[in-house]
Design an enzyme around this catalytic site. Structure first.
Site, short mmCIF file in Angstrom:
data_model
loop_
_atom_site.label_atom_id
_atom_site.label_comp_id
_atom_site.label_asym_id
_atom_site.label_seq_id
_atom_site.Cartn_x
_atom_site.Cartn_y
_atom_site.Cartn_z
N GLY A 211 0.79 -1.23 0.00
CA GLY A 211 0.00 0.00 0.00
C GLY A 211 0.81 1.27 0.00
O GLY A 211 0.35 2.32 0.48
N SER A 212 2.02 1.24 -0.58
CA SER A 212 2.80 2.49 -0.60
C SER A 212 2.12 3.54 -1.50
O SER A 212 2.18 4.74 -1.20
CB SER A 212 4.24 2.24 -1.07
OG SER A 212 4.28 1.87 -2.42
N ASN A 213 1.45 3.10 -2.55
CA ASN A 213 0.71 4.05 -3.39
C ASN A 213 -0.47 4.63 -2.62
O ASN A 213 -0.76 5.83 -2.70
CB ASN A 213 0.21 3.37 -4.67
CG ASN A 213 1.32 3.21 -5.70
OD1 ASN A 213 1.70 4.18 -6.34
ND2 ASN A 213 1.86 2.01 -5.82
N MET B 146 -4.64 -7.48 -6.53
CA MET B 146 -4.12 -8.67 -7.19
C MET B 146 -5.20 -9.62 -7.71
O MET B 146 -4.89 -10.72 -8.16
CB MET B 146 -3.18 -9.44 -6.23
CG MET B 146 -1.97 -8.63 -5.79
SD MET B 146 -1.04 -7.94 -7.16
CE MET B 146 -0.20 -9.41 -7.74
N ILE C 121 -8.14 -10.59 -10.42
CA ILE C 121 -8.66 -10.24 -11.75
C ILE C 121 -10.18 -10.17 -11.64
O ILE C 121 -10.82 -11.12 -11.15
CB ILE C 121 -8.23 -11.29 -12.79
CG1 ILE C 121 -6.70 -11.25 -12.94
CG2 ILE C 121 -8.92 -11.05 -14.14
CD1 ILE C 121 -6.13 -12.32 -13.82
N ASN D 16 -6.18 1.54 -12.93
CA ASN D 16 -5.22 0.57 -12.37
C ASN D 16 -3.81 1.07 -12.62
O ASN D 16 -3.55 1.70 -13.63
CB ASN D 16 -5.42 -0.78 -13.07
CG ASN D 16 -4.45 -1.85 -12.59
OD1 ASN D 16 -4.29 -2.05 -11.38
ND2 ASN D 16 -3.78 -2.52 -13.51
N HIS E 257 0.13 -0.19 -13.08
CA HIS E 257 0.85 -1.42 -13.45
C HIS E 257 2.34 -1.08 -13.66
O HIS E 257 2.67 -0.08 -14.29
CB HIS E 257 0.25 -1.99 -14.75
CG HIS E 257 0.91 -3.26 -15.15
ND1 HIS E 257 0.65 -4.47 -14.54
CD2 HIS E 257 1.85 -3.51 -16.10
CE1 HIS E 257 1.39 -5.41 -15.10
NE2 HIS E 257 2.13 -4.85 -16.05
N SER F 215 2.58 2.41 -15.72
CA SER F 215 1.45 2.94 -16.49
C SER F 215 0.21 3.00 -15.60
O SER F 215 0.01 2.11 -14.77
CB SER F 215 1.10 2.00 -17.65
OG SER F 215 2.23 1.68 -18.42
N VAL G 79 -7.20 -8.15 -19.00
CA VAL G 79 -6.24 -7.73 -17.95
C VAL G 79 -5.17 -6.77 -18.49
O VAL G 79 -4.62 -6.98 -19.56
CB VAL G 79 -5.56 -8.98 -17.34
CG1 VAL G 79 -4.49 -8.58 -16.33
CG2 VAL G 79 -6.60 -9.87 -16.70
N ASP G 80 -4.88 -5.74 -17.69
CA ASP G 80 -3.84 -4.74 -18.01
C ASP G 80 -4.01 -4.12 -19.40
O ASP G 80 -3.04 -3.86 -20.11
CB ASP G 80 -2.43 -5.35 -17.83
CG ASP G 80 -2.17 -5.74 -16.38
OD1 ASP G 80 -2.72 -5.08 -15.48
OD2 ASP G 80 -1.43 -6.70 -16.14
N GLU H 46 5.62 5.63 -9.62
CA GLU H 46 4.19 5.35 -9.42
C GLU H 46 3.58 6.38 -8.47
O GLU H 46 2.46 6.85 -8.69
CB GLU H 46 4.00 3.94 -8.83
CG GLU H 46 4.27 2.85 -9.84
CD GLU H 46 3.96 1.45 -9.30
OE1 GLU H 46 3.75 0.57 -10.13
OE2 GLU H 46 3.93 1.26 -8.08
C1 GRF Z 1 2.77 -1.53 -7.69
O1 GRF Z 1 4.04 -1.77 -8.24
C2 GRF Z 1 1.71 -1.57 -8.76
O2 GRF Z 1 2.17 -1.19 -10.00
C3 GRF Z 1 1.34 -3.03 -8.79
O3 GRF Z 1 1.39 -3.41 -7.43
C4 GRF Z 1 2.35 -2.61 -6.74
C5 GRF Z 1 1.67 -2.05 -5.52
O4 GRF Z 1 2.57 -1.42 -4.66
N1 GRF Z 1 0.06 -3.21 -9.42
P1 GRF Z 1 2.08 -0.81 -3.28
O5 GRF Z 1 1.27 -1.90 -2.58
O6 GRF Z 1 1.26 0.39 -3.58
O7 GRF Z 1 3.32 -0.49 -2.53
#
Ligand code: GRF
Length: 218
Positions: free
Chosen positions: A33-35, A111, A113, A128, A130, A157, A165-166, A195
């Site tokens: 969950g760093s994003n 994670m 689909i 999403n 990726h 992206s 998917v993607d 990201e």
């Molecule tokens: C990211 O690299 C994203 O592109 C992929 O999963 C990872 C999630 O990272 N789909 P985080 O959990 O947000 O750190």
């Protein structure tokens, strides 16, 4: 790690749009969950007008869950093994998204689909992130495959989600070079930093589209 490295972001958008009222988003995440944290921080510091209404995770051990708890963000753990089938699992997620009245669904390390029924229920409202320059290296091992294939450039992206998917139209990409000194860890770290830049900007862009041109086309 050294946070300064060369990269390219396209389109060259660097400012987050203002939303009044705040853009209501749901986060779907399965991992660290760093994003998600980046979005929490931007929201808490009033740098981005988003209202993170709910975190939905399928993983009760995920780091994203701890981050939600720490920041008092509502969360739901929806574990597919507790549901009879995929349809029931997705129905529950749909129900929550509707209950929390969200405008945009952000898959940030989600994670699972999702079926075309789910995706089509929220057409143009799911994005999403990726870790590759799509359409190259779709799927779960994107960074590893980019390196194994001898790619000299890779990146990340953000795209609207389509049943395949993607896939789906790209909103933003960031690119960086892979030198022969790099390994999976160093590239993964750099991609994460990128990201964290393009996800908020893409949410801003998608939110703008949702509040303007997509209106009335649902
Ligand atoms: C990211 O690299 C994203 O592109 C992929 O999963 C990872 C999630 O990272 N789909 P985080 O959990 O947000 O750190």
């Amino acid at each position: 790690m050294n946070k300064s490295f060369n990269y390219l972001i396209s389109p060259e958008i660097s400012k987050l749009r203002h939303f009044s009222p705040k853009l209501r988003i749901a986060i779907l995440a399965s991992g660290d969950g760093s994003n998600f944290q980046e979005l929490i921080d931007l929201s808490n510091s009033n740098k981005f007008d988003i209202d993170i209404r709910i975190l939905i995770t399928n993983n009760s051990n995920a780091g994203c869950l701890l981050r939600a708890k720490k920041s008092n963000i509502p969360y739901k753990i929806i574990n597919n093994s507790n549901y009879k089938n995929k349809e029931d699992f997705e129905d529950e997620i749909m129900r929550i998204i509707i209950e929390y009245d969200t405008e945009l669904i952000v898959m940030a390390g989600w994670m699972k689909i999702m079926s075309s029924n789910f995706v089509n229920s929220f057409r143009n409202k799911i994005i999403n992130i990726h870790p590759s320059l799509l359409p190259s290296f779709k799927g779960n091992n994107a960074i590893k495959e980019a390196i194994a294939n001898g790619s000299k450039i890779t990146g990340c992206s953000v795209h609207f989600v389509e049943p395949e998917v993607d896939s789906g139209s790209l909103i933003m990409q960031a690119a960086l070079s892979i030198s022969n000194k790099e390994n999976i860890e160093s590239i993964t770290n750099k991609i994460h930093l990128l990201e964290h830049k393009i996800l908020p900007l893409s949410i801003s862009q998608a939110g703008y589209l949702i509040r303007t041109s997509f209106k009335g086309n649902d």
